[in-house]
Design an enzyme around this catalytic site. Sequence first.
Site, PDB file in Angstrom:
ATOM      1  N   HIS A   1       0.864  -1.185   0.000  1.00 26.87           N
ATOM      2  CA  HIS A   1       0.000   0.000   0.000  1.00 26.87           C
ATOM      3  C   HIS A   1       0.899   1.233   0.000  1.00 26.87           C
ATOM      4  O   HIS A   1       1.687   1.423   0.934  1.00 26.87           O
ATOM      5  CB  HIS A   1      -0.893   0.014   1.241  1.00 26.87           C
ATOM      6  CG  HIS A   1      -1.801  -1.170   1.320  1.00 26.87           C
ATOM      7  ND1 HIS A   1      -3.084  -1.149   0.833  1.00 26.87           N
ATOM      8  CD2 HIS A   1      -1.595  -2.422   1.814  1.00 26.87           C
ATOM      9  CE1 HIS A   1      -3.637  -2.348   1.038  1.00 26.87           C
ATOM     10  NE2 HIS A   1      -2.754  -3.131   1.620  1.00 26.87           N
ATOM     11  N   LEU A   2       0.780   2.037  -1.033  1.00 29.70           N
ATOM     12  CA  LEU A   2       1.596   3.254  -1.131  1.00 29.70           C
ATOM     13  C   LEU A   2       0.806   4.515  -0.797  1.00 29.70           C
ATOM     14  O   LEU A   2       1.387   5.601  -0.726  1.00 29.70           O
ATOM     15  CB  LEU A   2       2.206   3.369  -2.534  1.00 29.70           C
ATOM     16  CG  LEU A   2       3.214   2.267  -2.894  1.00 29.70           C
ATOM     17  CD1 LEU A   2       3.673   2.417  -4.339  1.00 29.70           C
ATOM     18  CD2 LEU A   2       4.415   2.280  -1.950  1.00 29.70           C
TER      19      LEU A   2
ATOM     20  N   LYS B   1      -7.896  -6.950  -7.745  1.00 27.21           N
ATOM     21  CA  LYS B   1      -7.932  -7.218  -6.310  1.00 27.21           C
ATOM     22  C   LYS B   1      -9.364  -7.429  -5.827  1.00 27.21           C
ATOM     23  O   LYS B   1     -10.231  -6.593  -6.046  1.00 27.21           O
ATOM     24  CB  LYS B   1      -7.294  -6.041  -5.565  1.00 27.21           C
ATOM     25  CG  LYS B   1      -7.299  -6.158  -4.039  1.00 27.21           C
ATOM     26  CD  LYS B   1      -6.411  -7.295  -3.557  1.00 27.21           C
ATOM     27  CE  LYS B   1      -6.546  -7.489  -2.054  1.00 27.21           C
ATOM     28  NZ  LYS B   1      -5.408  -6.982  -1.303  1.00 27.21           N
TER      29      LYS B   1
ATOM     30  N   HIS C   1      -1.345 -12.394   1.837  1.00 27.89           N
ATOM     31  CA  HIS C   1      -1.016 -12.311   3.269  1.00 27.89           C
ATOM     32  C   HIS C   1      -1.654 -13.438   4.078  1.00 27.89           C
ATOM     33  O   HIS C   1      -2.423 -13.211   5.002  1.00 27.89           O
ATOM     34  CB  HIS C   1      -1.359 -10.941   3.848  1.00 27.89           C
ATOM     35  CG  HIS C   1      -2.700 -10.373   3.480  1.00 27.89           C
ATOM     36  ND1 HIS C   1      -3.877 -11.079   3.555  1.00 27.89           N
ATOM     37  CD2 HIS C   1      -3.050  -9.150   3.044  1.00 27.89           C
ATOM     38  CE1 HIS C   1      -4.891 -10.318   3.185  1.00 27.89           C
ATOM     39  NE2 HIS C   1      -4.402  -9.134   2.860  1.00 27.89           N
TER      40      HIS C   1
ATOM     41  N   LEU D   1      -4.494  -6.461   9.438  1.00 24.28           N
ATOM     42  CA  LEU D   1      -5.514  -7.405   8.984  1.00 24.28           C
ATOM     43  C   LEU D   1      -5.006  -8.153   7.762  1.00 24.28           C
ATOM     44  O   LEU D   1      -4.459  -7.515   6.857  1.00 24.28           O
ATOM     45  CB  LEU D   1      -6.813  -6.670   8.643  1.00 24.28           C
ATOM     46  CG  LEU D   1      -7.582  -6.116   9.841  1.00 24.28           C
ATOM     47  CD1 LEU D   1      -8.744  -5.249   9.385  1.00 24.28           C
ATOM     48  CD2 LEU D   1      -8.093  -7.254  10.734  1.00 24.28           C
TER      49      LEU D   1
ATOM     50  N   ASP E   1       2.714  -6.325   2.396  1.00 24.24           N
ATOM     51  CA  ASP E   1       1.479  -5.670   2.836  1.00 24.24           C
ATOM     52  C   ASP E   1       1.812  -4.431   3.667  1.00 24.24           C
ATOM     53  O   ASP E   1       1.081  -4.077   4.596  1.00 24.24           O
ATOM     54  CB  ASP E   1       0.580  -6.630   3.624  1.00 24.24           C
ATOM     55  CG  ASP E   1      -0.835  -6.101   3.813  1.00 24.24           C
ATOM     56  OD1 ASP E   1      -1.235  -5.172   3.078  1.00 24.24           O
ATOM     57  OD2 ASP E   1      -1.542  -6.595   4.708  1.00 24.24           O
TER      58      ASP E   1
ATOM     59  N   HIS F   1       0.095   4.143   8.271  1.00 25.69           N
ATOM     60  CA  HIS F   1      -0.884   5.062   8.863  1.00 25.69           C
ATOM     61  C   HIS F   1      -0.110   6.015   9.769  1.00 25.69           C
ATOM     62  O   HIS F   1       0.838   5.597  10.446  1.00 25.69           O
ATOM     63  CB  HIS F   1      -1.904   4.318   9.728  1.00 25.69           C
ATOM     64  CG  HIS F   1      -2.839   3.433   8.976  1.00 25.69           C
ATOM     65  ND1 HIS F   1      -3.910   3.920   8.265  1.00 25.69           N
ATOM     66  CD2 HIS F   1      -2.877   2.081   8.836  1.00 25.69           C
ATOM     67  CE1 HIS F   1      -4.572   2.899   7.723  1.00 25.69           C
ATOM     68  NE2 HIS F   1      -3.960   1.777   8.047  1.00 25.69           N
TER      69      HIS F   1
ATOM     70  N   ALA G   1      -5.652  -0.611  11.154  1.00 25.08           N
ATOM     71  CA  ALA G   1      -4.904  -1.840  10.904  1.00 25.08           C
ATOM     72  C   ALA G   1      -3.843  -1.607   9.836  1.00 25.08           C
ATOM     73  O   ALA G   1      -4.117  -0.996   8.807  1.00 25.08           O
ATOM     74  CB  ALA G   1      -5.857  -2.940  10.457  1.00 25.08           C
TER      75      ALA G   1
END
Length: 348
Positions: free
Chosen positions: A19-20, A103, A178, A223, A251, A255, A267
């Site tokens: 996640h970018l 996805k 994951h 998660l 993954d 945040h 998460a």
Amino acid sequence: MTAQSQVLKIRRPDDWHIHLRDDDMLKTVVPYTSEFYGRAIVMPNLVPPVTTVAAAIAYRQRIMDAVPAGHDFTPLMTCYLTDSLDPAELERGFNEGVFTAAKLYPANATTNSSHGVTSTDAIMPVLERMEKLGMPLLVHGEVTHAEIDIFDREARFIETVMEPLRQRLPGLKVVFEHITTKDAAEYVRDGNELLAATITPQHLMFNRNHMLVGGIRPHLYCLPVLKRNIHQQALRELVASGFSRAFLGTDSAPHARHRKEASCGCAGCFNAPTALGSYATVFEEMNALQHFEAFCSLNGPRFYGLPVNESYVELVREETTVVDSIALPNDTLVPFLAGETVRWTVKK
């Protein structure tokens, strides 16, 4: 892979799940991936999600604009599946080389997944098109029914969604992302050549005791959630066996600190700065360093039908301390293993 006593030299790895984010967060986190990885499969769960070719092209450009000069990095874009997605748009994106994969988020399974799929029946025309194209389906494998315990959601997903889907579309290429359970490790291991899995560093290094005993550690909360030790050990044994359809997918999910250290914390582990060394530590602990390069750099390209990277990276076995935080414009980011002493680091 060449291994001297204190140096590991491997082909440049790829991250098959990351996640970018976007905006200032994107600009902050991209260099931690582009420095060490040749490619990354970029998750599409922005607000709004990436559901069109145009949105993916624009997002890819924003990522490239954040890559520092001298970094050789290619983002591989994904399409966020929704109940209303047009199969023709997905096919166009795949044929034009914009979408590498699509996805599947079950609705509300994780961060920014409220637009996700309500049932696989709702998107069957899209999945049938993907099977025909040979386009990989990337799956967040958890059911989201309120009555299902959070620790059971992955195992239940295999029974009720994954296996029926693969029976119905036997030619569909699937990445079970994951994975966190013994159930998933065995399911992927016993599957055919069209089924693969990514595994994160946190699920190899930790179990739920690490997150919950002696105080809650919000920076280990992700998660799918960390599971019992028996599940952690099954994942470690799978990668240590040299299984060829498991590969690196961090993954990494950043945040801001105030979103993690909160009464209702988000998460995700921001592990991009430390993941490669973390994986090396696990493989060393399992006496499986001979399989480290394949997991990081060879298995993923083989499954996706892509060439391996030509360049190499080196990891050095020397104790270093992970920084406590990374600056954001109005907050900080806490990296995975912040403040801890780690055994392996990537040579810059």
